[in-house]
Design a protein around this motif. Sequence first.
Motif, mmCIF file in Angstrom:
data_model
loop_
_atom_site.group_PDB
_atom_site.id
_atom_site.type_symbol
_atom_site.label_atom_id
_atom_site.label_comp_id
_atom_site.label_asym_id
_atom_site.label_seq_id
_atom_site.Cartn_x
_atom_site.Cartn_y
_atom_site.Cartn_z
ATOM 1 N N ALA A 20 0.841 -1.196 0.000
ATOM 2 C CA ALA A 20 0.000 0.000 0.000
ATOM 3 C C ALA A 20 0.877 1.248 0.000
ATOM 4 O O ALA A 20 2.086 1.159 0.191
ATOM 5 C CB ALA A 20 -0.907 -0.007 1.230
ATOM 6 N N HIS A 21 0.235 2.386 -0.213
ATOM 7 C CA HIS A 21 0.972 3.642 -0.100
ATOM 8 C C HIS A 21 0.087 4.729 0.461
ATOM 9 O O HIS A 21 -1.145 4.660 0.399
ATOM 10 C CB HIS A 21 1.600 4.064 -1.435
ATOM 11 N N LEU A 22 0.746 5.699 1.087
ATOM 12 C CA LEU A 22 0.080 6.861 1.654
ATOM 13 C C LEU A 22 0.731 8.113 1.079
ATOM 14 O O LEU A 22 1.940 8.156 0.925
ATOM 15 C CB LEU A 22 0.243 6.892 3.184
ATOM 16 N N PRO A 23 -0.052 9.146 0.788
ATOM 17 C CA PRO A 23 0.504 10.360 0.180
ATOM 18 C C PRO A 23 1.022 11.383 1.193
ATOM 19 O O PRO A 23 0.789 12.569 1.067
ATOM 20 C CB PRO A 23 -0.686 10.913 -0.607
ATOM 21 N N TYR A 24 1.701 10.923 2.234
ATOM 22 C CA TYR A 24 2.298 11.807 3.233
ATOM 23 C C TYR A 24 3.815 11.759 3.105
ATOM 24 O O TYR A 24 4.369 10.770 2.631
ATOM 25 C CB TYR A 24 1.931 11.360 4.652
ATOM 26 N N THR A 25 4.483 12.802 3.580
ATOM 27 C CA THR A 25 5.942 12.757 3.633
ATOM 28 C C THR A 25 6.355 11.799 4.744
ATOM 29 O O THR A 25 5.555 11.484 5.640
ATOM 30 C CB THR A 25 6.542 14.146 3.931
ATOM 31 N N ARG A 26 7.574 11.354 4.695
ATOM 32 C CA ARG A 26 8.078 10.437 5.723
ATOM 33 C C ARG A 26 8.036 11.114 7.101
ATOM 34 O O ARG A 26 7.690 10.485 8.096
ATOM 35 C CB ARG A 26 9.489 9.990 5.366
ATOM 36 N N LYS A 27 8.362 12.383 7.151
ATOM 37 C CA LYS A 27 8.340 13.125 8.417
ATOM 38 C C LYS A 27 6.915 13.168 8.983
ATOM 39 O O LYS A 27 6.715 12.984 10.187
ATOM 40 C CB LYS A 27 8.872 14.539 8.193
ATOM 41 N N ASP A 28 5.928 13.417 8.112
ATOM 42 C CA ASP A 28 4.531 13.426 8.558
ATOM 43 C C ASP A 28 4.115 12.047 9.080
ATOM 44 O O ASP A 28 3.443 11.938 10.101
ATOM 45 C CB ASP A 28 3.595 13.850 7.425
ATOM 46 N N LEU A 29 4.533 10.984 8.373
ATOM 47 C CA LEU A 29 4.209 9.621 8.822
ATOM 48 C C LEU A 29 4.810 9.332 10.190
ATOM 49 O O LEU A 29 4.183 8.666 11.028
ATOM 50 C CB LEU A 29 4.715 8.592 7.815
ATOM 51 N N GLU A 30 6.021 9.808 10.425
ATOM 52 C CA GLU A 30 6.647 9.608 11.737
ATOM 53 C C GLU A 30 5.808 10.258 12.833
ATOM 54 O O GLU A 30 5.609 9.676 13.902
ATOM 55 C CB GLU A 30 8.067 10.173 11.741
ATOM 56 N N GLN A 31 5.304 11.455 12.573
ATOM 57 C CA GLN A 31 4.480 12.145 13.565
ATOM 58 C C GLN A 31 3.137 11.444 13.761
ATOM 59 O O GLN A 31 2.636 11.347 14.884
ATOM 60 C CB GLN A 31 4.284 13.605 13.151
ATOM 61 N N ASN A 37 -2.737 13.536 14.679
ATOM 62 C CA ASN A 37 -3.927 13.330 13.857
ATOM 63 C C ASN A 37 -3.562 13.515 12.382
ATOM 64 O O ASN A 37 -3.023 14.559 12.006
ATOM 65 C CB ASN A 37 -5.017 14.331 14.247
ATOM 66 N N PRO A 38 -3.840 12.524 11.516
ATOM 67 C CA PRO A 38 -3.527 12.657 10.087
ATOM 68 C C PRO A 38 -4.177 13.876 9.431
ATOM 69 O O PRO A 38 -3.655 14.402 8.457
ATOM 70 C CB PRO A 38 -4.068 11.361 9.477
ATOM 71 N N ALA A 39 -5.285 14.356 9.969
ATOM 72 C CA ALA A 39 -5.959 15.523 9.393
ATOM 73 C C ALA A 39 -5.121 16.796 9.527
ATOM 74 O O ALA A 39 -5.369 17.771 8.833
ATOM 75 C CB ALA A 39 -7.317 15.724 10.059
ATOM 76 N N ASP A 40 -4.126 16.775 10.410
ATOM 77 C CA ASP A 40 -3.267 17.945 10.606
ATOM 78 C C ASP A 40 -2.211 18.085 9.512
ATOM 79 O O ASP A 40 -1.471 19.062 9.500
ATOM 80 C CB ASP A 40 -2.560 17.878 11.963
ATOM 81 N N PHE A 41 -2.108 17.107 8.613
ATOM 82 C CA PHE A 41 -1.075 17.116 7.581
ATOM 83 C C PHE A 41 -1.700 17.129 6.199
ATOM 84 O O PHE A 41 -2.710 16.478 5.967
ATOM 85 C CB PHE A 41 -0.171 15.874 7.719
#
Length: 161
Positions: A20-31, A37-41
């Motif tokens: 699978a994949h997610l459209p977030y940066t690696r830094k955002d995924l770490e947080q 909350n994913p909605a913050d990114f």
Amino acid sequence: MTETKSFLPDKRPVHGLLLAHLPYTRKDLEQIAEGANPADFSMNHSPAPNFGLLYLDDNGLGFFVHPAQAPMALLFRGSTNAESSEPVSVHIPYTTIHSIKFVRQERSKTLLKKIAQMLVLRKDEECVVEWNGLADFKLRFFITTDSTEFERKFDELKKSR
């Protein structure tokens, strides 16, 4: 799906997995893995999606991103000497999952439409997971393989908890 050899750093048994994949940066995924909350990114500022394994273990659903950078991701980021980083693992316990929804492409019933679908690039399936924290949290995974068996195994494991 049966138990697979574990790829997780702590060697927990894994009962099912999907690419699978997610459209977030690696830094955002770490947080997000640390409880943000994913909605913050923003899902729109990542130059390349983070690919990983969506998995089921005894306690919940997780998403594991390997520490090594994929060659294609390096091309998109424009850096050939990027440092490898720590693995990222987002884990959501079954007890906190509010809902999970799999969105699949509708299968055609007519022969002509089936042939046309085989000639066109298939759209990724989606898995939308909502769980409760201080607020409702939601992640939308894009899945590159058939998720039917994974969904069945998820239902089985969640009911047994």
